[in-house]
Design a protein around this motif. Structure first.
Motif, PDB file in Angstrom:
ATOM      1  N   ILE A 279     -14.342   0.438 -11.259  1.00 45.37           N
ATOM      2  CA  ILE A 279     -14.502  -0.063 -12.153  1.00 45.37           C
ATOM      3  C   ILE A 279     -14.231  -1.461 -12.633  1.00 45.37           C
ATOM      4  N   MET A 280     -13.240  -1.496 -11.747  1.00 43.02           N
ATOM      5  CA  MET A 280     -12.661  -3.275 -11.610  1.00 43.02           C
ATOM      6  C   MET A 280     -12.028  -3.401 -10.893  1.00 43.02           C
ATOM      7  N   ASN A 281     -11.939  -4.747 -10.550  1.00 37.23           N
ATOM      8  CA  ASN A 281     -11.582  -5.661  -9.267  1.00 37.23           C
ATOM      9  C   ASN A 281     -10.035  -4.882  -8.058  1.00 37.23           C
TER      10      ASN A 281
ATOM     11  N   GLN B   3      -5.336   5.126 -17.651  1.00 33.35           N
ATOM     12  CA  GLN B   3      -5.839   6.785 -18.324  1.00 33.35           C
ATOM     13  C   GLN B   3      -5.376   7.755 -17.376  1.00 33.35           C
ATOM     14  N   ILE B   4      -5.713   7.156 -16.193  1.00 29.83           N
ATOM     15  CA  ILE B   4      -5.969   7.779 -15.085  1.00 29.83           C
ATOM     16  C   ILE B   4      -5.130   7.905 -14.070  1.00 29.83           C
ATOM     17  N   ALA B   5      -4.654   6.930 -13.837  1.00 31.33           N
ATOM     18  CA  ALA B   5      -4.052   6.141 -12.358  1.00 31.33           C
ATOM     19  C   ALA B   5      -3.030   5.303 -12.821  1.00 31.33           C
TER      20      ALA B   5
ATOM     21  N   ALA C 257       0.579  -1.101   0.301  1.00 29.30           N
ATOM     22  CA  ALA C 257      -0.198  -0.431  -0.067  1.00 29.30           C
ATOM     23  C   ALA C 257       0.938   1.312  -0.288  1.00 29.30           C
ATOM     24  N   PHE C 258       0.313   2.069  -0.758  1.00 32.34           N
ATOM     25  CA  PHE C 258       0.902   3.490  -0.924  1.00 32.34           C
ATOM     26  C   PHE C 258       0.548   4.601  -0.776  1.00 32.34           C
ATOM     27  N   GLY C 259      -0.049   5.341   0.650  1.00 31.56           N
ATOM     28  CA  GLY C 259      -1.184   6.649   0.621  1.00 31.56           C
ATOM     29  C   GLY C 259      -0.866   8.023   0.234  1.00 31.56           C
ATOM     30  N   VAL C 260      -0.896   8.819  -1.364  1.00 32.38           N
ATOM     31  CA  VAL C 260      -0.690  10.048  -1.499  1.00 32.38           C
ATOM     32  C   VAL C 260      -1.983  11.041  -1.698  1.00 32.38           C
ATOM     33  N   THR C 261      -2.682  10.192  -2.575  1.00 27.45           N
ATOM     34  CA  THR C 261      -3.527  10.857  -2.981  1.00 27.45           C
ATOM     35  C   THR C 261      -4.734  11.403  -1.795  1.00 27.45           C
TER      36      THR C 261
ATOM     37  N   ILE D 196      -1.002   8.070 -12.736  1.00 19.94           N
ATOM     38  CA  ILE D 196      -0.828   9.804 -13.345  1.00 19.94           C
ATOM     39  C   ILE D 196      -1.506  10.241 -14.613  1.00 19.94           C
ATOM     40  N   SER D 197      -2.514  10.724 -14.408  1.00 17.39           N
ATOM     41  CA  SER D 197      -3.615  10.491 -15.481  1.00 17.39           C
ATOM     42  C   SER D 197      -2.154  11.466 -17.091  1.00 17.39           C
ATOM     43  N   THR D 198      -2.799  11.292 -18.250  1.00  9.81           N
ATOM     44  CA  THR D 198      -2.878  11.762 -19.440  1.00  9.81           C
ATOM     45  C   THR D 198      -2.000  13.078 -18.890  1.00  9.81           C
TER      46      THR D 198
ATOM     47  N   ILE E 154      -7.604   9.206   0.541  1.00  9.87           N
ATOM     48  CA  ILE E 154      -7.912   8.766  -1.022  1.00  9.87           C
ATOM     49  C   ILE E 154      -8.233   7.758  -1.962  1.00  9.87           C
ATOM     50  N   PHE E 155      -8.526   6.593  -2.647  1.00 10.21           N
ATOM     51  CA  PHE E 155      -8.013   5.415  -3.241  1.00 10.21           C
ATOM     52  C   PHE E 155      -6.984   5.086  -3.051  1.00 10.21           C
ATOM     53  N   ILE E 156      -6.836   4.701  -2.590  1.00  9.32           N
ATOM     54  CA  ILE E 156      -5.505   4.103  -1.902  1.00  9.32           C
ATOM     55  C   ILE E 156      -5.523   2.259  -1.639  1.00  9.32           C
TER      56      ILE E 156
HETATM   57  C1  LIG Z   1      -8.559   2.195  -9.043  1.00 10.71           C
HETATM   58  C2  LIG Z   1      -7.496   3.477  -8.215  1.00 10.71           C
HETATM   59  C3  LIG Z   1      -6.584   3.179  -7.661  1.00 10.71           C
HETATM   60  C4  LIG Z   1      -5.629   4.231  -6.903  1.00 10.71           C
HETATM   61  N1  LIG Z   1      -4.940   3.410  -6.204  1.00 10.71           N
HETATM   62  C5  LIG Z   1      -3.959   4.406  -5.205  1.00 10.71           C
HETATM   63  C6  LIG Z   1      -3.136   4.391  -4.903  1.00 10.71           C
HETATM   64  O1  LIG Z   1      -3.131   3.002  -4.089  1.00 10.71           O
HETATM   65  N2  LIG Z   1      -2.442   5.435  -3.902  1.00 10.71           N
HETATM   66  C7  LIG Z   1      -2.424   6.401  -4.611  1.00 10.71           C
HETATM   67  O2  LIG Z   1      -2.132   7.390  -3.290  1.00 10.71           O
HETATM   68  N3  LIG Z   1      -3.449   6.902  -5.021  1.00 10.71           N
HETATM   69  C8  LIG Z   1      -4.018   5.699  -5.908  1.00 10.71           C
HETATM   70  N4  LIG Z   1      -5.115   6.370  -6.847  1.00 10.71           N
HETATM   71  C9  LIG Z   1      -5.240   7.299  -7.194  1.00 10.71           C
HETATM   72  C10 LIG Z   1      -4.856   8.228  -8.305  1.00 10.71           C
HETATM   73  O3  LIG Z   1      -3.131   8.538  -8.181  1.00 10.71           O
HETATM   74  C11 LIG Z   1      -5.368   9.403  -8.870  1.00 10.71           C
HETATM   75  O4  LIG Z   1      -6.903   9.018  -8.934  1.00 10.71           O
HETATM   76  C12 LIG Z   1      -5.323  10.204  -9.426  1.00 10.71           C
HETATM   77  O5  LIG Z   1      -3.432  10.692  -9.223  1.00 10.71           O
HETATM   78  C13 LIG Z   1      -5.942  11.150 -10.413  1.00 10.71           C
HETATM   79  O6  LIG Z   1      -6.091  12.178  -9.682  1.00 10.71           O
HETATM   80  P1  LIG Z   1      -7.485  12.842  -8.978  1.00 10.71           P
HETATM   81  O7  LIG Z   1      -8.390  11.653  -8.848  1.00 10.71           O
HETATM   82  O8  LIG Z   1      -7.803  13.820  -7.876  1.00 10.71           O
HETATM   83  O9  LIG Z   1      -8.183  13.328  -9.936  1.00 10.71           O
HETATM   84  P2  LIG Z   1      -8.051  14.865 -10.149  1.00 10.71           P
HETATM   85  O10 LIG Z   1      -7.153  15.101  -9.525  1.00 10.71           O
HETATM   86  O11 LIG Z   1      -9.391  15.486  -9.570  1.00 10.71           O
HETATM   87  O12 LIG Z   1      -8.516  15.417 -11.868  1.00 10.71           O
HETATM   88  C14 LIG Z   1      -9.016  15.257 -12.792  1.00 10.71           C
HETATM   89  C15 LIG Z   1      -8.840  15.858 -13.579  1.00 10.71           C
HETATM   90  O13 LIG Z   1      -8.560  16.780 -14.119  1.00 10.71           O
HETATM   91  C16 LIG Z   1      -7.094  16.942 -14.954  1.00 10.71           C
HETATM   92  N5  LIG Z   1      -6.217  17.669 -13.732  1.00 10.71           N
HETATM   93  C17 LIG Z   1      -6.187  18.125 -13.071  1.00 10.71           C
HETATM   94  N6  LIG Z   1      -5.287  19.426 -12.517  1.00 10.71           N
HETATM   95  C18 LIG Z   1      -5.134  19.895 -14.060  1.00 10.71           C
HETATM   96  C19 LIG Z   1      -4.330  20.364 -14.966  1.00 10.71           C
HETATM   97  N7  LIG Z   1      -3.535  21.083 -14.310  1.00 10.71           N
HETATM   98  N8  LIG Z   1      -3.947  20.659 -16.587  1.00 10.71           N
HETATM   99  C20 LIG Z   1      -4.678  19.528 -16.611  1.00 10.71           C
HETATM  100  N9  LIG Z   1      -5.501  18.623 -16.838  1.00 10.71           N
HETATM  101  C21 LIG Z   1      -5.559  18.571 -14.658  1.00 10.71           C
HETATM  102  C22 LIG Z   1      -6.796  14.895 -14.120  1.00 10.71           C
HETATM  103  O14 LIG Z   1      -5.487  14.990 -14.621  1.00 10.71           O
HETATM  104  C23 LIG Z   1      -7.350  14.425 -14.168  1.00 10.71           C
HETATM  105  O15 LIG Z   1      -7.936  14.133 -15.909  1.00 10.71           O
HETATM  106  C24 LIG Z   1      -5.636   5.096  -7.393  1.00 10.71           C
HETATM  107  C25 LIG Z   1      -6.343   5.860  -7.739  1.00 10.71           C
HETATM  108  C26 LIG Z   1      -7.681   4.867  -8.951  1.00 10.71           C
HETATM  109  C27 LIG Z   1      -8.679   5.245  -9.681  1.00 10.71           C
END
Ligand SMILES: Cc1cc2nc3c(=O)[nH]c(=O)nc-3n(C[C@H](O)[C@H](O)[C@H](O)COP(=O)(O)OP(=O)(O)OC[C@H]3O[C@@H](n4cnc5c(N)ncnc54)[C@H](O)[C@@H]3O)c2cc1C
Length: 385
Positions: A205-207, A361-363, A119-123, A365-367, A152-154
């Motif tokens: 969305i997934m397991n 596409q999202i985690a 486990a890795f708790g950042v978000t 790191i998002s695109t 959240i989402f850890i």
């Molecule tokens: C199934 C799952 C497992 C996960 N596991 C972990 C985990 O183990 N540990 C952990 O720490 N985190 C985890 N995460 C979190 C994941 O890393 C974050 O969901 C992800 O980094 C995006 O953060 P957010 O959801 O808060 O989106 P937001 O920050 O709310 O962003 C929403 C959208 O806006 C975009 N956006 C935001 N700012 C900008 C900008 N300045 N310019 C352009 N676009 C922007 C983002 O790219 C994204 O598409 C997990 C997420 C999921 C869904």
């Protein structure tokens, strides 16, 4: 034996292990939303959970190229490397920045599978992508840090003994830079849960075992601080190139699985008296997706090789992650289209893998954030945030 031959042996060994866990295994877990205990156990017994842990600490001491091959093969088999991958790169923070005493205490146990560091708790809910704005606070009191806040989402908290946690040790207002005043801790979940730490599952969305965490005055011993107080953000960034490359390899595995399935289906399924794959409208999207997966794979290996040689690889790691995630998502769509209605039926596994590969596409790191990195740090365009 050349490097490539050794890689081929590794591929075959992982493939053989994965054959014990066919698509029906993953499908059933997906339907029940349960953790692949037996699979993770098999990976542990094979030593793969300690892939990147150096031999002196009881691990396999593999290169990142090799670790990436393991992850690729899991996804290529139709499985999901998610329950395994975190341990491969999460422990890097401990390995690179932990004290010798911490490494000796934890790494051999992690390599043996006696301790799970999954486990890795950042978000956090408020900060989201803007990591330096996190507000979870760790306040020093005698021999402990008292942690309060939300994450959240850890992933995998319920299947891990330890968690790497990023928290603020100096309030943002008192820090010279946003990136300062953050620290990394090793939290013993066995002690923290029900002693101030509440874990609330989130269905996604997934397991993937995903959770919201609430820290209410959780006591973490000072000896569990990793590295220097206030330097944690840099430690987390340090691990990101490896994470991006490994996730890219998982996407390559997914992409190849989708292309193989789509190709097979296109040859076997006959409509209008001939295989659907005889139509170029079906052939070309599969061929195009294949080309994109293979091109992304070159960037994945370039990034991994640079990483292993200790060369800067931020640009390559980010490009590999983006190219591979896009290629696997394209391949997923193509496979779904090739399967027609059957692609949406759970028994064919396409819709499961489609949901799984969409995550990338999202985690982690998002695109958009990758594009932003390339724009600013590689091309030198002005900072946008
Ligand atoms: C199934 C799952 C497992 C996960 N596991 C972990 C985990 O183990 N540990 C952990 O720490 N985190 C985890 N995460 C979190 C994941 O890393 C974050 O969901 C992800 O980094 C995006 O953060 P957010 O959801 O808060 O989106 P937001 O920050 O709310 O962003 C929403 C959208 O806006 C975009 N956006 C935001 N700012 C900008 C900008 N300045 N310019 C352009 N676009 C922007 C983002 O790219 C994204 O598409 C997990 C997420 C999921 C869904």
């Amino acid at each position: 034996m050349t490097g490539t031959e050794a890689h081929e042996d590794l591929r075959l060994a992982v493939r053989k292990l994965c054959q014990r866990f066919p698509n029906s295994y993953w499908r059933e877990l997906d339907q029940q939303r349960t953790y692949p205990e037996a699979f993770v156990q098999a990976m542990t017994e094979a030593g793969y959970l300690g892939a990147l842990i150096p031999k002196e600490y009881g691990g396999l001491g593999m290169s990142l190229v090799e670790a990436s091959i393991i992850l690729e093969e899991i996804n290529r088999s139709g499985g999901n490397a998610g329950p395994y991958h975190a341990q491969v790169y999460t422990m890097g923070t401990l390995l690179r920045h932990g004290s010798e005493a911490q490494k000796r205490a934890y790494l051999p146990q992690i390599a043996r599978g006696d301790l799970r560091l999954q486990a890795f708790g950042v978000t956090e809910p408020e900060a989201g992508t803007d990591t330096t704005s996190i507000t979870t606070a760790a306040v020093r009191q005698d021999n402990h840090y008292i942690v309060s806040g939300r994450k959240i989402f850890i992933s995998r908290v319920q299947h891990s003994d330890l968690m790497i946690l990023l928290a603020r040790t100096t309030p943002l207002e008192q820090s010279k830079k946003k990136s300062q005043g953050l620290s990394v801790f090793l939290v013993d979940l066995r002690e923290a849960v029900d002693h101030g730490l509440t874990v609330k599952p989130i269905r996604v969305i997934m397991n993937n075992e995903t959770n919201e965490l609430h820290f209410n005055q959780v006591a973490v011993p000072v000896e569990n601080l990793i590295g220097v107080e206030g330097e944690g953000f840099r430690y987390i960034l340090d691990g990101m190139n490896a994470e991006r490359i490994l996730i890219a390899a998982e996407c390559i595995g997914d992409g190849r699985w989708f292309i193989e399935r789509a190709t097979q289906r296109a040859k076997e399924r006959s409509v209008f008296g001939r295989p659907i794959g005889q139509n170029q409208g079906i052939q070309f999207p599969i061929a195009q997706a294949h080309i994109h997966v293979e091109a992304a794979d070159l960037m994945r290996f370039r990034a991994a090789e640079r990483f292993d040689q200790g060369e800067p690889c931020g640009a390559e790691a980010n490009m590999a992650k983006l190219l591979a995630a896009d290629a696997s998502w394209e391949a997923a769509n193509v496979a779904l289209q090739t399967y027609g209605g059957y692609g949406l039926a759970a028994d064919y596994d396409i819709e499961r893998k489609f949901r799984e590969t969409r995550l990338y596409q999202i985690a982690p790191i998002s695109t958009n954030l990758i594009l932003s990195y390339i724009a600013e740090h590689v091309l030198g365009l002005p900072r946008s945030f």
